[in-house]
Write a protein that holds these residues in place. Structure first.
Motif, short mmCIF file in Angstrom:
data_model
loop_
_atom_site.label_atom_id
_atom_site.label_comp_id
_atom_site.label_asym_id
_atom_site.label_seq_id
_atom_site.Cartn_x
_atom_site.Cartn_y
_atom_site.Cartn_z
N SER A 193 0.82 -1.22 0.00
CA SER A 193 0.00 0.00 0.00
C SER A 193 0.85 1.27 0.00
CB SER A 193 -0.94 0.01 1.21
OG SER A 193 -0.23 0.25 2.41
N ARG A 194 2.15 1.13 0.16
CA ARG A 194 3.02 2.31 0.20
C ARG A 194 2.89 3.10 -1.10
NH1 ARG A 194 7.96 -0.61 3.12
NH2 ARG A 194 7.32 -0.17 5.26
N GLY A 195 2.79 4.40 -0.94
CA GLY A 195 2.72 5.28 -2.11
C GLY A 195 1.32 5.43 -2.68
N ILE A 196 0.35 4.71 -2.15
CA ILE A 196 -1.02 4.86 -2.64
C ILE A 196 -1.57 6.17 -2.08
CG2 ILE A 196 -3.35 3.91 -2.56
CD1 ILE A 196 -2.11 1.11 -2.54
N GLY A 197 -2.34 6.85 -2.89
CA GLY A 197 -2.85 8.19 -2.57
C GLY A 197 -3.80 8.29 -1.40
N TRP A 198 -4.23 9.53 -1.18
CA TRP A 198 -5.18 9.90 -0.14
C TRP A 198 -4.64 9.59 1.26
CZ3 TRP A 198 -9.91 12.15 -1.60
CH2 TRP A 198 -10.21 12.07 -2.95
N GLY A 199 -3.35 9.40 1.42
CA GLY A 199 -2.76 9.07 2.72
C GLY A 199 -2.99 7.63 3.13
N PHE A 200 -3.55 6.86 2.22
CA PHE A 200 -3.90 5.47 2.52
C PHE A 200 -2.68 4.65 2.94
CE2 PHE A 200 -4.51 1.08 0.83
CZ PHE A 200 -5.54 0.68 1.66
N GLY A 201 -1.62 4.71 2.16
CA GLY A 201 -0.41 3.95 2.47
C GLY A 201 0.17 4.33 3.81
N ASP A 202 0.18 5.62 4.10
CA ASP A 202 0.69 6.10 5.40
C ASP A 202 -0.16 5.58 6.55
OD1 ASP A 202 2.64 7.53 4.02
OD2 ASP A 202 1.47 9.39 4.03
N ASP A 203 -1.48 5.61 6.37
CA ASP A 203 -2.39 5.13 7.42
C ASP A 203 -2.20 3.63 7.65
OD1 ASP A 203 -3.42 7.67 7.67
OD2 ASP A 203 -5.24 7.25 6.49
N MET A 204 -2.04 2.88 6.57
CA MET A 204 -1.82 1.43 6.69
C MET A 204 -0.53 1.16 7.45
SD MET A 204 -4.29 -0.32 5.01
CE MET A 204 -3.69 -1.80 4.22
N GLU A 205 0.51 1.92 7.13
CA GLU A 205 1.80 1.73 7.80
C GLU A 205 1.71 2.06 9.28
OE1 GLU A 205 6.51 2.82 7.10
OE2 GLU A 205 5.01 3.56 5.68
N CYS A 206 1.08 3.17 9.61
CA CYS A 206 0.92 3.56 11.02
C CYS A 206 0.17 2.49 11.79
CB CYS A 206 0.19 4.90 11.14
SG CYS A 206 1.18 6.32 10.72
N LEU A 207 -0.92 2.01 11.22
CA LEU A 207 -1.73 1.00 11.90
C LEU A 207 -0.93 -0.28 12.12
CD1 LEU A 207 -4.53 0.38 13.05
CD2 LEU A 207 -5.16 -0.49 10.80
N TYR A 208 -0.19 -0.68 11.12
CA TYR A 208 0.61 -1.90 11.26
C TYR A 208 1.60 -1.75 12.41
CZ TYR A 208 3.92 -5.63 10.51
OH TYR A 208 4.72 -6.72 10.71
N TYR A 209 2.37 -0.67 12.41
CA TYR A 209 3.41 -0.51 13.43
C TYR A 209 2.85 -0.20 14.82
CZ TYR A 209 6.97 -1.06 9.90
OH TYR A 209 7.75 -1.59 8.91
N GLU A 210 1.65 0.32 14.90
CA GLU A 210 1.01 0.51 16.20
C GLU A 210 0.64 -0.83 16.85
OE1 GLU A 210 -2.44 2.95 15.56
OE2 GLU A 210 -1.26 4.76 15.20
N ASN A 211 0.41 -1.83 16.00
CA ASN A 211 -0.08 -3.11 16.51
C ASN A 211 0.91 -4.26 16.47
OD1 ASN A 211 -3.11 -2.75 17.14
ND2 ASN A 211 -2.77 -1.59 15.26
N PHE A 212 1.89 -4.16 15.61
CA PHE A 212 2.89 -5.22 15.52
C PHE A 212 4.26 -4.61 15.69
CE2 PHE A 212 -0.54 -6.74 12.63
CZ PHE A 212 -0.91 -7.89 13.33
N GLU A 213 4.98 -5.05 16.68
CA GLU A 213 6.34 -4.57 16.89
C GLU A 213 7.28 -5.34 16.00
OE1 GLU A 213 7.57 -4.23 20.97
OE2 GLU A 213 5.53 -3.78 21.58
N ASP A 214 8.13 -4.64 15.29
CA ASP A 214 9.12 -5.31 14.44
C ASP A 214 10.51 -4.98 14.91
OD1 ASP A 214 6.75 -5.70 12.75
OD2 ASP A 214 8.23 -6.45 11.35
#
Length: 175
Positions: free
Chosen positions: A154-175
């Motif tokens: 989803s990275r680079g997808i418009g409307w801030g979608f990719g950014d939101d997906m990334e934030c949600l992932y890292y908020e819930n899964f620690e890497d």
């Protein structure tokens, strides 16, 4: 129309004989496909993935139909997940269906290009619900990698979608 309460239904059912109750269940079975699936899984619990595939196909067809153009009827896709949740006894299969919705959505936008805010809100909302469901049911070992991959796609997808997906992932899964 007034909604019938569970206590009212119990009272009504208590007035019926075993034969009458069986007759009512058979009538429901004949009339409603979801009741048929419910009892199918009661009788053949090992066939749940077969039923799940039917609902998965409903979702897939909204994004990538075999013929014609995609329809993206969000209500149809959400109903498929909701209906499956009502009959499924396996959280992993429910999470599978939810995760597939997100994956199809991200693949769709990567194939067809920028869509709309409503589209991205729908996919992101399901991603949010999916991650919550995965965590609630301790299914991280099965889905964390898929959550990461769909986030990366989803990275680079418009409307801030990719950014939101990334934030949600890292908020819930620690890497």
């Amino acid at each position: 129309m007034k909604k019938v309460k569970q206590s009212e239904l119990k009272k009504y059912l208590s007035t019926k004989s075993d034969v009458e109750l069986k007759k009512e269940i058979l009538e429901l079975f004949k009339l409603y496909p979801n009741v048929q699936e419910y009892y199918y899984l009661k009788i053949y619990p090992e066939k749940e993935e077969e039923i799940m595939e039917k609902y998965l196909q409903i979702i897939r067809d909204e994004f990538f139909p075999e013929r014609g153009v995609p329809t993206l009827r969000y209500s149809i896709m959400r109903k498929a997940i909701s209906d499956f949740k009502k009959i499924s006894k396996t959280p992993k299969n429910i999470a599978e269906l939810m995760m597939s919705y997100v994956e199809f959505g991200v693949d769709f936008t990567n194939v067809y290009g920028d869509i709309s805010a409503r589209f991205y809100n729908s996919i992101f909302s399901m991603y949010e619900k999916t991650i919550s469901y995965i965590l609630k049911n301790n299914l991280q070992q099965y889905f964390k990698e898929r959550c990461r991959k769909v986030m990366e796609k989803s990275r680079g997808i418009g409307w801030g979608f990719g950014d939101d997906m990334e934030c949600l992932y890292y908020e819930n899964f620690e890497d």
